[in-house]
Write an enzyme that holds these catalytic residues in place. Sequence first.
Site, short mmCIF file in Angstrom:
data_model
loop_
_atom_site.label_atom_id
_atom_site.label_comp_id
_atom_site.label_asym_id
_atom_site.label_seq_id
_atom_site.Cartn_x
_atom_site.Cartn_y
_atom_site.Cartn_z
N GLU A 1 0.76 -1.23 0.18
CA GLU A 1 -0.12 0.15 0.06
C GLU A 1 0.74 1.17 0.12
O GLU A 1 0.38 2.24 -0.63
CB GLU A 1 -1.02 -0.05 1.21
CG GLU A 1 -1.98 -1.02 1.18
CD GLU A 1 -2.80 -1.03 0.14
OE1 GLU A 1 -3.25 0.35 -0.27
OE2 GLU A 1 -3.66 -2.08 -0.15
N SER B 1 -52.94 4.21 0.03
CA SER B 1 -53.78 5.45 0.55
C SER B 1 -53.43 5.57 2.10
O SER B 1 -53.89 6.55 2.53
CB SER B 1 -55.13 4.68 0.74
OG SER B 1 -55.73 4.60 -0.64
#
Length: 843
Positions: free
Chosen positions: A116, A402
């Site tokens: 890394e 609804s």
Amino acid sequence: MEKQRRDHKIRHRFRVIVSLLSIFCILTMAVLLVAGFYFTIYLSSNYDDSIDVSLFAGAARRGTTKIYCYDFTDRQMRAGELVELVGEKLHSPGNCIYVSYDAVPDNLKHAFIAIEDKRFWKHSGVDWIRTAKAAVNYFFGTDSTFGGSTITQQVIKNITGRDDVSPQRKIQEIIWALDLETKLDKTEILELYMNIINLSHGCIGVQAAANTYFSKDVSQLSLIECAALAAITNNPYRYDPARFPEKNKERRDIILEQMFQQGYISEEEFSAAYGAELVLDLSWYESYDGVNSWYVDMVVEDVIADLCAEYGYSRDAASFMVYSGGLRIYTAMDPEVQNLLEEYYGNAGNFPDIPGDNPFESAMIIIDPYTGDILGVAGAVGEKTANRVQNYATMTRRPSGSTIKPLSVYAPALEAGIITSATVYDDVPVSFRNTGGGLAPWPSNSPAVYHGLTNIIRAIQDSVNTVAVRVLTDLGEQSSFDFLVRKAGMSSLVERQTLADGTQITDIGLAALALGQQNFGVTLRELTAAYSMFVNNGVYSPPRSYIKVTDSDGNVLLANDYYNSGVRAISKETASIMTLMLKNVVSQGTAKAVTLDKYVETAGKTGTTQDNCDKWFVGYTPYFIGGVWCGHEYPKPLAGVSNTICLEIWDEIMTILHEKYITGGGTPAGFNISPKVVGVRCCADSGKLMTAACRTDPRGDRGVTCWFVAGEEPDERCDCHITVDYDIVSGGVACPNCPVENLIKVGMIQVERSFPVQVYVTDAQYVWRRLPPFIEPALNLNQPFFLNLLGPKEYCGISNTTAQFNRYCPLHGTKSYSTTTAVDTTTAETSRPQFSWPLWPFE
């Protein structure tokens, strides 16, 4: 002389060149100084030159997080004993377990550094060589995976969550990395990195990964195991050693090569590990049985989200802090409510058994309407077998049907003075849409019946779609949307969004707001909480799963104290009127299957989505709000499931919760209705004060009790009803030939309708229209007497019956009338019967 002249010219040219170079250098320096000056201003104006080191200190907190609840004696005052949920400590195989720098083996540290950030120990936070290469690749290269981030920069990215690919983000990251290395030493940075990286399988940090993949402590990892973990970071899913062992092998061999080339391992160690098979041991992971409740899962998600919002953490860093930061989380849970929900939903026998790979699902949430406290939640059907799985109550968005109408249409329209509870709209199609097979009326109702003149009370009670659309049109779609988002907490709604294929979507529309057909939908949690405004005197109480979060020293990190600071959504009077109308839904409307209302005042609203894919019910009493959703894991019609499934679940659970109020010896509390709300008897067809004609309507007395704010009651008399002579013997609107002894006075309704196709309307047969002298009445049993008023291919609607009440008197209307004569409504102009002389109805 010639030589002197040449030398002079050369010296002159040289001086000119030197002068020009000097001027160029001066100008270049000036430009650079000016550019540097403005670049410095740009950086100071657009970038932070210092990173908040407390972000990293927070992420480095260690310890087991504990969760508490109150054993309430008075829930609203939060009075009661504080109880630790001993079985709900936050630890699991796939989450964060902090480990110190010294406890990590050197091989694992070196593996990360080798692959890394090989110059980690030398740079000051930024590897300028890699950064330059990354910049060239960004503008000219094709490798989208190539990056120049150091371990320091990755720590910043993982903590802050800022990982967008842009020059602006990279510049800020560089500035922060340089600053961070002046505040933390290298070992502290590397320790943070190893504890907050994502290592797939839900693992955050190296200790969790060591447990998961190898069932051992991180300190015991071998060289090949260290390389395997370091291999995951580049693409956690792709290089997961359990999912894709070959991909992980390719990557870890590269890491071993780098470790050897950089001198971290010997040739002998390299030869032994390179190409070797990795042996996984998932027994610890597979044997883990520390499954938390649905409630704790919800709390964890909420705290992680709020830490990100409050402190700028990334989700991984916030998750690490929650699981390993030694936090103290004080929840709003009511143990009685939560235990009941866990027990009921944990028993799959309480729900329909639908075979197949798309099972029936349901969720329920119960909220204190006065504080917003989430008292209990169940996120799915059946025994819960894992942590932080899909929670259908808090994570899943589905169209609301609804159940949204009281919030999106009626409450804001009532508050704005657009409607009252008595306001009447015509329940007939709003428009007709060409479906390719003819014109189809829109919207349809469920059941598929149009009632005609309908007041707001009845529209809510029977969930009438056409009235909701008409009221919303008067209110305005944008006003409705703004009310839901700003005053009802409905943050899942989409204002505007462009999908990946370029399609633009929005929930600002009639279908989304009046019918509940949203693009993605809403969560059960936010929909249920929004109903708090009706119980809590018009104040919306935002839902909360926790009251506060502290560190192990008691310092408050997050405070969620909404009590006494809810959002005023509507007036107390509007809330009271809405509750009175929603009580009707339970007592005689779409939710009449509920039985709790026989003992405790109950109100609520049902909902069913398009194609019957989702069913909802949100109901409330003076004590609780409960919301239930039912559907499938992946939306499909709920075939073979009772239409009242949500009502049945709600009624059973809420009845148990209310037993102490029902059998406690006193009368259960009622809704707190404003004293300014008064009831007035009004005509159901006009919304105005009653007349004699309203009382002699063939359907019976049309008076209904409607609710108003005192002083706003109607003062006009009904002008919809008209008294008409009716031949009760032969049946039909009377003509001059009808015997007086056959006549009675009836009240019929005056309304004009015009449709391009025939529509069945329940009250159509009670409509009366005046005929001018030159228009003959129609003499057909199945048509109104005023049929001849209509033009070609024009229809006024009829009732679904064999003989219309508003037919013309068949016995006395004409000597040549035949009761067998029928009119084809599609060719009414050419098939009307002949009359011996014109007759017309009279008042």
